[in-house]
Design a protein around this motif. Structure first.
Motif, short mmCIF file in Angstrom:
data_model
loop_
_atom_site.label_atom_id
_atom_site.label_comp_id
_atom_site.label_asym_id
_atom_site.label_seq_id
_atom_site.Cartn_x
_atom_site.Cartn_y
_atom_site.Cartn_z
N LEU A 137 53.62 8.13 15.72
CA LEU A 137 53.95 9.41 16.35
C LEU A 137 55.45 9.61 16.58
N GLU A 138 56.15 8.54 16.90
CA GLU A 138 57.59 8.66 17.13
C GLU A 138 58.39 8.22 15.90
N GLY A 139 57.70 8.00 14.79
CA GLY A 139 58.37 7.54 13.57
C GLY A 139 58.04 8.39 12.37
N ALA A 140 58.16 9.69 12.52
CA ALA A 140 57.83 10.60 11.40
C ALA A 140 58.72 10.33 10.19
N HIS A 141 59.94 9.89 10.41
CA HIS A 141 60.85 9.60 9.30
C HIS A 141 60.41 8.36 8.53
N LEU A 142 59.59 7.52 9.15
CA LEU A 142 59.10 6.31 8.49
C LEU A 142 57.78 6.55 7.75
N TYR A 143 57.03 7.57 8.19
CA TYR A 143 55.72 7.86 7.60
C TYR A 143 55.62 9.36 7.33
N PRO A 144 56.29 9.84 6.28
CA PRO A 144 56.34 11.28 6.02
C PRO A 144 55.07 11.85 5.37
N THR A 145 54.16 10.98 4.93
CA THR A 145 52.94 11.45 4.28
C THR A 145 52.04 12.18 5.28
N PRO A 146 51.46 13.33 4.92
CA PRO A 146 50.50 13.98 5.82
C PRO A 146 49.36 13.04 6.17
N GLU A 147 48.81 13.21 7.37
CA GLU A 147 47.64 12.42 7.79
C GLU A 147 46.75 13.33 8.60
N THR A 148 45.46 13.41 8.23
CA THR A 148 44.62 14.47 8.79
C THR A 148 43.66 14.04 9.90
N SER A 149 43.43 12.75 10.07
CA SER A 149 42.50 12.37 11.16
C SER A 149 43.17 12.53 12.52
N GLY A 150 44.38 11.97 12.66
CA GLY A 150 45.11 12.17 13.91
C GLY A 150 45.41 13.64 14.14
N THR A 151 45.88 14.33 13.11
CA THR A 151 46.18 15.75 13.23
C THR A 151 44.95 16.55 13.61
N GLY A 152 43.79 16.18 13.06
CA GLY A 152 42.55 16.87 13.42
C GLY A 152 42.19 16.71 14.88
N PHE A 153 42.29 15.48 15.38
CA PHE A 153 41.98 15.23 16.79
C PHE A 153 42.94 15.97 17.71
N PHE A 154 44.23 15.97 17.38
CA PHE A 154 45.20 16.64 18.23
C PHE A 154 45.02 18.15 18.19
N THR A 155 44.73 18.69 17.03
CA THR A 155 44.49 20.13 16.91
C THR A 155 43.28 20.53 17.73
N TYR A 156 42.22 19.73 17.63
CA TYR A 156 41.03 19.99 18.45
C TYR A 156 41.38 19.97 19.93
N GLY A 157 42.08 18.92 20.37
CA GLY A 157 42.40 18.78 21.79
C GLY A 157 43.27 19.91 22.31
N MET A 158 44.23 20.35 21.51
CA MET A 158 45.10 21.45 21.92
C MET A 158 44.31 22.75 22.05
N ALA A 159 43.49 23.04 21.04
CA ALA A 159 42.70 24.28 21.07
C ALA A 159 41.70 24.26 22.21
N TRP A 160 41.05 23.12 22.45
CA TRP A 160 40.10 23.00 23.56
C TRP A 160 40.80 23.27 24.88
N GLY A 161 42.00 22.73 25.05
CA GLY A 161 42.72 22.93 26.29
C GLY A 161 43.07 24.38 26.54
N VAL A 162 43.47 25.10 25.49
CA VAL A 162 43.76 26.53 25.63
C VAL A 162 42.48 27.29 25.93
N ASN A 163 41.42 27.00 25.20
CA ASN A 163 40.16 27.73 25.38
C ASN A 163 39.55 27.54 26.75
N ASN A 164 39.81 26.39 27.37
CA ASN A 164 39.19 26.09 28.66
C ASN A 164 40.15 26.16 29.84
#
Length: 215
Positions: free
Chosen positions: A120-147
């Motif tokens: 998370l703090e090393g985007a310059h070291l791991y520039p490849t997209p990754e969808t499992s972490g991104t999926g969980f964070f997107t879910y959590g952010m949207a849930w927080g707004v919705n609720n």
């Protein structure tokens, strides 16, 4: 099973046991164990969890190692725990505060193209997209707004940015790619690599994004 997944899954199930039975032994045990684990593995300055004690103080080219999917399990899992608690209780306040602290940290770490890096703090070291972490964070952010736990003006755009990033990783055949394989730390992901937990995170995000669009 990845450590963080066990951590939040058990906590959420104990919370549900408390809600069903009304017996505080489930809640008290869950809260004491979750808090002890958090006191040990949660980095207060970064607002993120270490995967386990092997990573405390360990650096990757000068960067602390906070694994995306590991923190994703926790961030998404907190929504399940909060649902089971009585509003106004000390436990409820504790978990909401923790959830909001993580959301604030994660908002700052979203990359310009909408993903969260494998480290998370090393985007310059791991520039490849990754969808499992991104999926969980997107879910959590949207849930927080919705609720009502996250400010819509501040966090809805974060959720939409994450969702649009996920969409770019869905192939013409409907497969979600760029899911990091089972592991314990940041690694590699490929456009043709998928896993059920990545798809689950994506579908969870989709349910909350649908509600967010309706709002």
């Amino acid at each position: 099973m990845e450590l963080e997944r066990c951590f939040v899954y058990v906590a959420a199930r104990l919370g549900k046991a408390y809600r069903i039975t009304g017996d505080r032994k489930y809640l008290d045990f869950m809260f004491s164990e979750f808090k002890a684990t958090t006191d040990y593995l949660f980095d207060k300055k970064s607002g993120l969890y270490y995967r386990d004690d092997n990573y405390i103080g360990k650096l990757d080219k000068g960067t602390k190692i906070f694994w995306s999917r590991g923190n994703g399990w926790v961030f998404a899992g907190l929504t399940d725990i909060i649902r089971e608690l009585n509003k106004g209780s000390k436990e409820y306040k504790y978990f909401v505060k923790l959830y909001q602290k993580m959301a604030k940290s994660l908002k700052k770490l979203q990359t310009s193209d909408g993903y969260w890096a494998m480290s998370l703090e090393g985007a310059h070291l791991y520039p490849t997209p990754e969808t499992s972490g991104t999926g969980f964070f997107t879910y959590g952010m949207a849930w927080g707004v919705n609720n009502g736990f996250l400010d819509k003006d501040e966090y809805a755009a974060v959720a939409w940015k994450g969702w649009n990033a996920l969409q770019r990783c869905v192939t013409e055949n409907g497969m979600l790619g760029y899911v990091q394989p089972i592991g314990a730390a940041p690694g590699s992901a490929w456009p043709d690599k998928t896993e059920v937990y990545g798809v689950g995170a994506y579908l969870s995000a989709g349910t909350e994004m649908y509600k967010l669009a309706g709002n």
